[in-house]
Design an enzyme around this catalytic site. Sequence first.
Site, PDB file in Angstrom:
ATOM      1  N   TYR A  75       0.841  -1.190   0.000  1.00  5.90           N
ATOM      2  CA  TYR A  75       0.000   0.000   0.000  1.00  5.90           C
ATOM      3  C   TYR A  75       0.889   1.258   0.000  1.00  5.90           C
ATOM      4  O   TYR A  75       1.826   1.356   0.802  1.00  5.90           O
ATOM      5  CB  TYR A  75      -0.884  -0.030   1.251  1.00  5.90           C
ATOM      6  CG  TYR A  75      -1.793   1.143   1.390  1.00  5.90           C
ATOM      7  CD1 TYR A  75      -2.878   1.304   0.537  1.00  5.90           C
ATOM      8  CD2 TYR A  75      -1.580   2.092   2.366  1.00  5.90           C
ATOM      9  CE1 TYR A  75      -3.719   2.391   0.656  1.00  5.90           C
ATOM     10  CE2 TYR A  75      -2.420   3.184   2.497  1.00  5.90           C
ATOM     11  CZ  TYR A  75      -3.483   3.327   1.629  1.00  5.90           C
ATOM     12  OH  TYR A  75      -4.308   4.407   1.756  1.00  5.90           O
ATOM     13  N   ASP A  82       0.257  -7.600   6.458  1.00  7.22           N
ATOM     14  CA  ASP A  82      -0.938  -6.775   6.242  1.00  7.22           C
ATOM     15  C   ASP A  82      -1.969  -7.694   5.588  1.00  7.22           C
ATOM     16  O   ASP A  82      -1.820  -8.078   4.426  1.00  7.22           O
ATOM     17  CB  ASP A  82      -0.578  -5.576   5.349  1.00  7.22           C
ATOM     18  CG  ASP A  82      -1.760  -4.625   5.144  1.00  7.22           C
ATOM     19  OD1 ASP A  82      -2.918  -5.080   5.208  1.00  7.22           O
ATOM     20  OD2 ASP A  82      -1.515  -3.427   4.887  1.00  7.22           O
ATOM     21  N   LYS A 117     -11.555  -1.414   4.837  1.00  9.68           N
ATOM     22  CA  LYS A 117     -11.801  -2.180   3.610  1.00  9.68           C
ATOM     23  C   LYS A 117     -12.797  -3.314   3.881  1.00  9.68           C
ATOM     24  O   LYS A 117     -13.932  -3.047   4.181  1.00  9.68           O
ATOM     25  CB  LYS A 117     -10.472  -2.662   3.045  1.00  9.68           C
ATOM     26  CG  LYS A 117      -9.367  -1.599   3.053  1.00  9.68           C
ATOM     27  CD  LYS A 117      -9.651  -0.411   2.131  1.00  9.68           C
ATOM     28  CE  LYS A 117      -8.724   0.777   2.388  1.00  9.68           C
ATOM     29  NZ  LYS A 117      -7.298   0.484   2.374  1.00  9.68           N
TER      30      LYS A 117
HETATM   31  C1  LIG Z   1      -6.122   1.148   2.825  1.00 15.13           C
HETATM   32  C2  LIG Z   1      -4.979   0.308   3.201  1.00 15.13           C
HETATM   33  C3  LIG Z   1      -4.138   0.663   4.254  1.00 15.13           C
HETATM   34  C4  LIG Z   1      -4.286   1.977   5.013  1.00 15.13           C
HETATM   35  O1  LIG Z   1      -5.444   1.998   5.775  1.00 15.13           O
HETATM   36  P1  LIG Z   1      -6.300   3.332   6.100  1.00 15.13           P
HETATM   37  O2  LIG Z   1      -7.490   2.777   6.830  1.00 15.13           O
HETATM   38  O3  LIG Z   1      -6.640   3.995   4.809  1.00 15.13           O
HETATM   39  O4  LIG Z   1      -5.440   4.179   6.955  1.00 15.13           O
HETATM   40  C5  LIG Z   1      -3.127  -0.200   4.588  1.00 15.13           C
HETATM   41  N1  LIG Z   1      -2.931  -1.368   3.919  1.00 15.13           N
HETATM   42  C6  LIG Z   1      -3.727  -1.730   2.904  1.00 15.13           C
HETATM   43  C7  LIG Z   1      -3.465  -3.016   2.191  1.00 15.13           C
HETATM   44  C8  LIG Z   1      -4.769  -0.912   2.504  1.00 15.13           C
HETATM   45  O5  LIG Z   1      -5.529  -1.275   1.468  1.00 15.13           O
END
Ligand SMILES: *Cc1c(COP(=O)(O)O)cnc(C)c1O
Length: 384
Positions: A106, A179, A204
């Site tokens: 990301y 992640d 997400k």
């Molecule tokens: C969106 C996202 C983030 C960051 O998260 P936020 O809630 O926007 O701060 C981190 N890792 C991945 C894979 C993401 O899609």
Amino acid sequence: MTTDAARRFASLAVHAGQDPDESTGAVIPPVHFSTTFAQDGIGGLRQGYEYGRSGNPTRTALQTQLAAIEGGAHAFSFASGLAAEDTLLRAALAPGDEVLLGSDVYGGTYRLLARVLGPWGVRLRVVDMSDGDAVRAAVAERAPRLMWVETPSNPLLRITDIAGLARIGHDAGALVVVDNTFATPALQRPLALGADVVVHSTTKYLGGHSDVVGGALVVNDEALAEKIGFLQFAVGAVSGPLDAWLTTRGIKTLAVRMQRHSENAAAVAAFLTSSDRVARVFYPGLADHPGHDIAVRQMSGFGGIVSVALESGPAARRFAESTRLFQLAESLGGVESLVNYPDAMTHASVRGTDAAVPVEVVRLSVGIEDVDDLVDDLDRALRA
Ligand SMILES: *Cc1c(COP(=O)(O)O)cnc(C)c1O
């Protein structure tokens, strides 16, 4: 009879942290907006609650649910995914420490490390985590303090063998962070595969309805949990009660949503593969995807994100601007389908760096709408 602890994923997602309210029997526990809690004599806290930043029952309910669905001992929820990442990195790193980062993570993760923590003395190296030889060589050259991977990665859906990476990392004394935003615990449990920390943007799939920003950390290690808990309190990037409640509500349907996202994405990937206007389709469910065999081993489904390379940058931009049901927007993981042009949108901050995304690539977050409508929309946009 199944004991609570032995319950399976979909049951945990619905019930963990969701015991009926003790005083009224309300099946859905109330949202606790109170910022402060009455004490029975000085220091006489009723259930450990004192002040909203240090603890809140609605946040506790979400954290219990998060720990249960990831199979971890401790979970912490935050105001955003990046707030969770920042808290973890501060808990785990000191000036001079180095992070080995996956090459298509990301964009905001790269930016946080390079531009916020970099000036505080945290060093950064980038490697393709899906390439075991490259990772071993990078670690042999210099052992990092922490290794950070997204699998499937964003937006190229590269797959990393989490168990293999954890072995390499642990041999080198590094903390291994996954992640898990794209796969979600409905499809992949990194802690069971050997990872030390799971990170989420709950914005997400966990929230799942594009109506709440949030983040989470899940860990097993007691000492690390204590540091994270202290920083969550001392820095204060916590999720608010309504955000925590919305996220909890989203997680209850995670199992069924991920099933439908995966089915629809598989159909979309098959359609795109058959189109002569598409140069390449990136989806771990496709048999010719380089990470397919590992994905089959470590995931129970392939998720809702499909990326596609068109013939050129302009063709990719035109496609991204021509869909109708797929809305052109940042973010992913909601029930509605979205299309994103990474080079100028989600990944604009990594243009020209090691983590840049090819200009031909378009990322689709395939929603839970009727799959025939989704395919019709893409078909029309490709002809545009
Ligand atoms: C969106 C996202 C983030 C960051 O998260 P936020 O809630 O926007 O701060 C981190 N890792 C991945 C894979 C993401 O899609």
